[in-house]
Design an enzyme around this catalytic site. Sequence first.
Site, PDB file in Angstrom:
ATOM      1  N   ARG A 126      28.317  52.468  31.830  1.00  0.00           N
ATOM      2  CA  ARG A 126      29.477  51.604  31.613  1.00  0.00           C
ATOM      3  C   ARG A 126      29.182  50.760  30.373  1.00  0.00           C
ATOM      4  O   ARG A 126      28.022  50.488  30.060  1.00  0.00           O
ATOM      5  CB  ARG A 126      29.715  50.688  32.802  1.00  0.00           C
ATOM      6  N   LYS A 155      27.313  47.293  38.669  1.00  0.00           N
ATOM      7  CA  LYS A 155      28.227  46.399  39.374  1.00  0.00           C
ATOM      8  C   LYS A 155      27.526  45.765  40.572  1.00  0.00           C
ATOM      9  O   LYS A 155      26.767  46.416  41.271  1.00  0.00           O
ATOM     10  CB  LYS A 155      29.463  47.170  39.843  1.00  0.00           C
ATOM     11  N   HIS A 209      34.498  54.122  28.003  1.00  0.00           N
ATOM     12  CA  HIS A 209      34.479  54.772  29.313  1.00  0.00           C
ATOM     13  C   HIS A 209      34.734  56.282  29.201  1.00  0.00           C
ATOM     14  O   HIS A 209      34.325  57.043  30.080  1.00  0.00           O
ATOM     15  CB  HIS A 209      35.522  54.122  30.230  1.00  0.00           C
ATOM     16  N   ARG A 223      31.546  58.048  29.219  1.00  0.00           N
ATOM     17  CA  ARG A 223      30.987  58.100  30.575  1.00  0.00           C
ATOM     18  C   ARG A 223      31.662  59.219  31.377  1.00  0.00           C
ATOM     19  O   ARG A 223      30.994  59.989  32.077  1.00  0.00           O
ATOM     20  CB  ARG A 223      31.190  56.743  31.249  1.00  0.00           C
ATOM     21  N   HIS A 265      27.931  55.232  41.426  1.00  0.00           N
ATOM     22  CA  HIS A 265      29.091  55.113  42.305  1.00  0.00           C
ATOM     23  C   HIS A 265      28.622  54.837  43.728  1.00  0.00           C
ATOM     24  O   HIS A 265      27.745  55.528  44.242  1.00  0.00           O
ATOM     25  CB  HIS A 265      29.914  56.398  42.307  1.00  0.00           C
ATOM     26  N   TYR A 276      35.991  64.033  39.472  1.00  0.00           N
ATOM     27  CA  TYR A 276      35.619  64.950  38.390  1.00  0.00           C
ATOM     28  C   TYR A 276      35.798  66.404  38.781  1.00  0.00           C
ATOM     29  O   TYR A 276      35.928  67.274  37.920  1.00  0.00           O
ATOM     30  CB  TYR A 276      34.174  64.677  37.951  1.00  0.00           C
TER      31      TYR A 276
END
Length: 298
Positions: A148, A172, A244, A247, A270, A279
């Site tokens: 990110r 995150k 992004h 990524r 994630h 994806y």
Amino acid sequence: MNWNNYIKSYQSYLRIERGLSKNTIDNYSFDIERMCLFLTENEIVVSPIKITEETIQQFIYNVSKEVNPRSQARIISGLKSFFGYLIFEDYRSDNPLELIETPKTGRKLPDTLSVDEIDALILAIDLSTNEGERNRAMLETLYGCGLRVSELVTLKISDLFFDEGFIKITGKGNKQRFVPIGNLTQKYIQIYRDTIRIDLNIKKGFDDTLFLNRRGGQLSRAMIFTIIKDLSTQINLNKNISPHTLRHSFATHLLENGADLRSIQLMLGHESITTTEIYVHLDRRFLTQVLNDFHPRR
């Protein structure tokens, strides 16, 4: 307490109890402040404790004229979280958004670049400048490690474990993960460190920050966006891309070349495999290949 006091209390809760980043907290707060502005402009005087479902519906109807369904859904979700916090703290007994429906947005597939497009983007960098060497190293890191943009600008020298082939990423919620880093990406980072960064007059507090601006401070996320936008313009790339996008391309190219979803999930950081599963929808040919390669009745 007025709205500002409740918002500040909520921000403290998000930071301390839930461990969210400043950017995430700012996003949550923005939607509440937007509603406060609506109340002020319409001369509606009501506290967060007394505000009703009808008033919030007025706000959502008003904002729906300005934003798309996806943004509208995000606003409703953010407000639900805020009023859920007020219930948690016993400020009120009900959530006025409980019966407000979130608009259906569908599942947006992320934009991606081909390998050739990424190569063209990086080749467009002017390596005759100090910033050029830095920018090449940054783009190679974004694409090579699937970071990110917030993870890139906060990456530290002490997070680099090149001998082991990994870098440590703080993502995150301050969650840490180790991501593999390839030899090519290592090479460009070393060139930047040994020939450009070493000569910078580094500001106090940024001695360990890897990628720095020309004044020796931390790069902003907006600056990374600008760098990538400018490069895409140079190569006449008719796609709306951002950091992004690199990524997304990282994950898509791994999947297309046979990587399993669980490994990609770990590298991207994630929390849920469901987020990574998006994806799979990008290239249906990959699913056909998996069936042909692995099913006993192929």
